[in-house]
Design a protein around this motif. Structure first.
Motif, mmCIF file in Angstrom:
data_model
loop_
_atom_site.group_PDB
_atom_site.id
_atom_site.type_symbol
_atom_site.label_atom_id
_atom_site.label_comp_id
_atom_site.label_asym_id
_atom_site.label_seq_id
_atom_site.Cartn_x
_atom_site.Cartn_y
_atom_site.Cartn_z
ATOM 1 N N GLN A 133 -8.299 -25.436 42.637
ATOM 2 C CA GLN A 133 -7.802 -25.122 41.257
ATOM 3 C C GLN A 133 -9.013 -24.963 40.226
ATOM 4 O OE1 GLN A 133 -5.218 -28.483 40.594
ATOM 5 N NE2 GLN A 133 -3.788 -27.921 42.153
ATOM 6 N N LEU A 134 -9.874 -25.788 40.571
ATOM 7 C CA LEU A 134 -11.108 -25.638 39.522
ATOM 8 C C LEU A 134 -11.855 -24.173 39.912
ATOM 9 C CD1 LEU A 134 -12.748 -29.167 39.559
ATOM 10 C CD2 LEU A 134 -11.497 -28.165 37.749
ATOM 11 N N LYS A 135 -11.788 -23.849 40.827
ATOM 12 C CA LYS A 135 -12.529 -22.568 41.109
ATOM 13 C C LYS A 135 -11.707 -21.327 40.551
ATOM 14 C CE LYS A 135 -16.010 -20.202 42.943
ATOM 15 N NZ LYS A 135 -17.387 -20.541 42.410
ATOM 16 N N ASP A 136 -10.334 -21.483 40.982
ATOM 17 C CA ASP A 136 -9.247 -20.485 40.305
ATOM 18 C C ASP A 136 -9.510 -20.615 38.911
ATOM 19 O OD1 ASP A 136 -8.244 -19.773 42.592
ATOM 20 O OD2 ASP A 136 -6.636 -20.592 42.690
ATOM 21 N N LEU A 137 -9.564 -21.744 38.159
ATOM 22 C CA LEU A 137 -9.649 -21.573 36.570
ATOM 23 C C LEU A 137 -10.909 -21.038 36.012
ATOM 24 C CD1 LEU A 137 -8.339 -22.733 34.075
ATOM 25 C CD2 LEU A 137 -9.467 -25.104 34.540
ATOM 26 N N GLU A 138 -11.923 -21.236 36.901
ATOM 27 C CA GLU A 138 -13.121 -20.332 36.714
ATOM 28 C C GLU A 138 -12.978 -18.918 36.517
ATOM 29 O OE1 GLU A 138 -17.317 -19.713 38.966
ATOM 30 O OE2 GLU A 138 -16.902 -21.930 38.792
ATOM 31 N N THR A 139 -12.370 -18.504 37.617
ATOM 32 C CA THR A 139 -12.042 -17.309 38.018
ATOM 33 C C THR A 139 -11.055 -16.693 36.781
ATOM 34 O OG1 THR A 139 -12.284 -17.544 40.525
ATOM 35 C CG2 THR A 139 -11.155 -15.519 39.415
ATOM 36 N N VAL A 140 -10.158 -17.321 36.565
ATOM 37 C CA VAL A 140 -9.266 -17.202 35.471
ATOM 38 C C VAL A 140 -9.790 -16.894 34.092
ATOM 39 C CG1 VAL A 140 -7.215 -17.728 34.139
ATOM 40 C CG2 VAL A 140 -7.051 -17.738 36.774
ATOM 41 N N ASP A 141 -10.957 -17.860 33.757
ATOM 42 C CA ASP A 141 -11.514 -17.827 32.435
ATOM 43 C C ASP A 141 -12.593 -16.668 32.371
ATOM 44 O OD1 ASP A 141 -10.392 -19.966 31.315
ATOM 45 O OD2 ASP A 141 -11.869 -21.372 32.041
ATOM 46 N N ASN A 142 -13.053 -16.375 33.362
ATOM 47 C CA ASN A 142 -14.004 -15.397 33.537
ATOM 48 C C ASN A 142 -13.434 -13.887 33.332
ATOM 49 O OD1 ASN A 142 -16.240 -16.887 33.762
ATOM 50 N ND2 ASN A 142 -16.466 -16.487 35.925
ATOM 51 N N ARG A 143 -12.030 -13.696 33.965
ATOM 52 C CA ARG A 143 -11.387 -12.400 34.017
ATOM 53 C C ARG A 143 -10.662 -12.396 32.619
ATOM 54 N NH1 ARG A 143 -9.250 -9.214 38.182
ATOM 55 N NH2 ARG A 143 -8.708 -7.430 37.212
ATOM 56 N N GLN A 145 -11.465 -13.254 29.802
ATOM 57 C CA GLN A 145 -12.471 -12.750 28.530
ATOM 58 C C GLN A 145 -12.650 -11.262 28.637
ATOM 59 O OE1 GLN A 145 -16.376 -14.894 28.850
ATOM 60 N NE2 GLN A 145 -15.509 -17.093 28.614
ATOM 61 N N LYS A 146 -12.874 -10.787 29.810
ATOM 62 C CA LYS A 146 -12.961 -9.371 30.021
ATOM 63 C C LYS A 146 -11.591 -8.674 29.718
ATOM 64 C CE LYS A 146 -13.807 -6.039 33.962
ATOM 65 N NZ LYS A 146 -14.189 -6.031 35.176
ATOM 66 N N GLU A 147 -10.522 -9.015 30.346
ATOM 67 C CA GLU A 147 -9.095 -8.585 29.864
ATOM 68 C C GLU A 147 -8.921 -8.517 28.554
ATOM 69 O OE1 GLU A 147 -7.949 -6.351 32.111
ATOM 70 O OE2 GLU A 147 -9.345 -6.782 33.644
ATOM 71 N N MET A 152 -7.513 -5.626 23.631
ATOM 72 C CA MET A 152 -7.581 -5.409 21.810
ATOM 73 C C MET A 152 -8.139 -3.871 21.802
ATOM 74 S SD MET A 152 -8.786 -9.230 21.012
ATOM 75 C CE MET A 152 -9.314 -8.815 19.359
ATOM 76 N N THR A 153 -8.999 -3.724 22.483
ATOM 77 C CA THR A 153 -9.848 -2.334 21.964
ATOM 78 C C THR A 153 -9.145 -0.993 22.502
ATOM 79 O OG1 THR A 153 -11.311 -2.644 23.975
ATOM 80 C CG2 THR A 153 -11.916 -3.594 21.677
ATOM 81 N N GLY A 154 -8.580 -1.236 23.897
ATOM 82 C CA GLY A 154 -8.092 0.152 24.133
ATOM 83 C C GLY A 154 -6.432 0.063 24.104
ATOM 84 N N GLY A 155 -5.835 -1.058 23.737
ATOM 85 C CA GLY A 155 -4.616 -0.937 23.796
ATOM 86 C C GLY A 155 -3.856 -0.866 25.172
ATOM 87 N N ASP A 156 -4.541 -0.968 26.185
ATOM 88 C CA ASP A 156 -4.044 -0.765 27.588
ATOM 89 C C ASP A 156 -2.758 -1.574 27.804
ATOM 90 O OD1 ASP A 156 -3.408 -0.438 30.341
ATOM 91 O OD2 ASP A 156 -5.647 -0.664 30.822
ATOM 92 N N VAL A 163 -3.357 -10.065 30.856
ATOM 93 C CA VAL A 163 -3.655 -11.184 30.026
ATOM 94 C C VAL A 163 -2.535 -12.211 29.814
ATOM 95 C CG1 VAL A 163 -3.925 -11.723 27.556
ATOM 96 C CG2 VAL A 163 -5.147 -9.760 28.483
ATOM 97 N N GLU A 164 -1.289 -11.802 29.932
ATOM 98 C CA GLU A 164 -0.078 -12.795 29.794
ATOM 99 C C GLU A 164 -0.078 -13.710 31.010
ATOM 100 O OE1 GLU A 164 3.207 -10.371 29.331
ATOM 101 O OE2 GLU A 164 3.024 -9.841 27.346
ATOM 102 N N VAL A 165 -0.209 -12.907 32.139
ATOM 103 C CA VAL A 165 -0.324 -13.663 33.563
ATOM 104 C C VAL A 165 -1.501 -14.557 33.470
ATOM 105 C CG1 VAL A 165 -0.434 -13.147 35.838
ATOM 106 C CG2 VAL A 165 0.761 -11.561 34.824
#
Length: 378
Positions: A133-143, A145-147, A152-156, A163-165
């Motif tokens: 879970q800690l490794k997944d949380l690290e993965t989710v946090d990193n992703r 920030q990017k998404e 926000m910028t592209g309105g994709d 981001v919701e997921v």
């Protein structure tokens, strides 16, 4: 490509023992932590009665059953998500698999060391879950920030959905829940499919018990069932040590039979090779210090196997007329009896080879060698 399942758990809970009873690719199994470092990989076929019925109806030349690839991954420890032990390496091995087989020690044995000093499968499960879970949380946090920047910028719209997921996963993981507990709709699942979260993989909990608890389980198994009742997971009880012993016995008999077949066909020398790290038959026959390759100078007419007093006649060199007389007795559909493989039916025959079906297992022989061996009778 077949399904790939990773066997995980704390060190010394029976992962390699379970791997050995599932696969013929024998892994080292010993009474000390981190006996396994590099992952062991084995491939097993999946029994399927439907396939057997189709084979009976169609009678194809080749049958290729479904396979499952089993990966024996080294034991995780507390702090693996931060690189403790060989944590990062082990976690990356888990990420590459399609499903997880989580082995839990559910037996008492003072002779087998537990890394935490006592048997508690629920605690062991929580340790592994926490690290994943800690490794997944690290993965989710990193992703995340990017998404969020992308959304926000592209309105994709895809990025917004992702981001919701990610926020849903983050909320669950921060509560100490696995990603698989999060319920997503079809569109959200499509957006999340490339995340490859460790705790989103299907999991099977395997309770490794002693011989007395194989049928009904024990207090440890009951505790595991209670702990996972709200997860999308199954619990399986197995005595891995017993199963491994049975598998080793079957392997020994198969190696012994193959040696007998080879010995009855050798003219001057017999080469023995083993692809496994250990071979109980070769250890017994050649000695524990036997090299990986050994040449046996032997006369096929006087072969003595471990645990038996078996003599086999060397194949007789037949004249052309004797060979033709043998072939005239044979035909497709003729029922024959082989001294090793038992009763079978001839399914293909020519002067070079003979194929015989022994209760669903078709074996190919040299017609001339088989004729002179004395191993076959009508």
């Amino acid at each position: 490509m077949g399904l790939q399942c990773g066997i995980v758990g704390l060190p010394n809970v029976g992962k390699s023992t379970l791997f050995n009873c599932l696969s013929n690719a024998k892994a080292q199994s010993a009474n000390f932590p981190f006996c396994t470092i590099e992952p062991n990989v084995g491939v097993i076929t999946v029994p399927d009665e439907r396939l057997n019925k189709l084979v009976e109806l169609v009678n194809p030349q080749n049958v290729v059953p479904a396979v499952v690839e089993i990966v024996d991954i080294a034991g995780l420890v507390k702090g693996a998500s931060k690189g403790e032990g060989l944590g990062n390496k082990f976690l990356s091995n888990i990420r590459e698999t399609d499903a997880i087989i989580h082995v839990l020690r559910c037996f008492d044995d003072d002779n087998i060391v537990h890394v935490d000093g006592s048997v508690d499968p629920v605690r062991d499960k929580e340790i592994i879950d926490t690290e994943l879970q800690l490794k997944d949380l690290e993965t989710v946090d990193n992703r995340l920030q990017k998404e969020e920047k992308r959304a926000m910028t592209g309105g994709d719209p895809v990025a917004k959905r992702l981001v919701e997921v990610l926020h849903l996963y983050k909320a669950a993981l921060e509560k100490g829940l696995s990603a698989r507990t999060v319920v997503l709709d079809d569109l959200q699942q499509e957006a999340a499919k490339d995340l490859q979260l460790l705790t989103n993989k299907p999991v099977l909990y395997v309770c490794n018990v002693d011989e007395a608890s194989v049928v009904k389980g024990n207090k440890y198994v009951d505790a595991v069932r209670e702990a996972v009742k709200n997860e999308k997971a199954e619990v399986l009880i197995i005595g891995a040590g017993i199963e491994a012993d049975i598998a080793e016995l079957e392997t020994y008999e198969e190696e012994r039979r193959l040696f007998y077949v080879g010995a009855t066909r050798a003219k001057n020398r017999l080469f023995l090779f083993t692809m496994k790290q250990t071979s109980s038959f070769c250890d017994e026959f050649l000695g524990k210090a036997a090299p990986k390759k050994r040449v046996i100078q032997a006369t096929a007419g006087n072969i003595h196997l471990p645990g038996a007093d078996t003599k086999a006649a060397a194949p007789k060199a037949l004249s052309d007329s004797e060979f033709q007389a043998f072939m005239e007795q044979m035909a497709e559909g003729v029922v024959v009896t082989h001294k090793i493989f038992g009763q079978g039916v001839v399914v293909e025959l020519n002067e070079k080879k003979m194929r015989i079906d022994f209760d669903g297992e078709v074996k190919t022989f040299s017609s001339r060698v088989l004729a002179g061996s004395g191993m076959l009778r009508l």
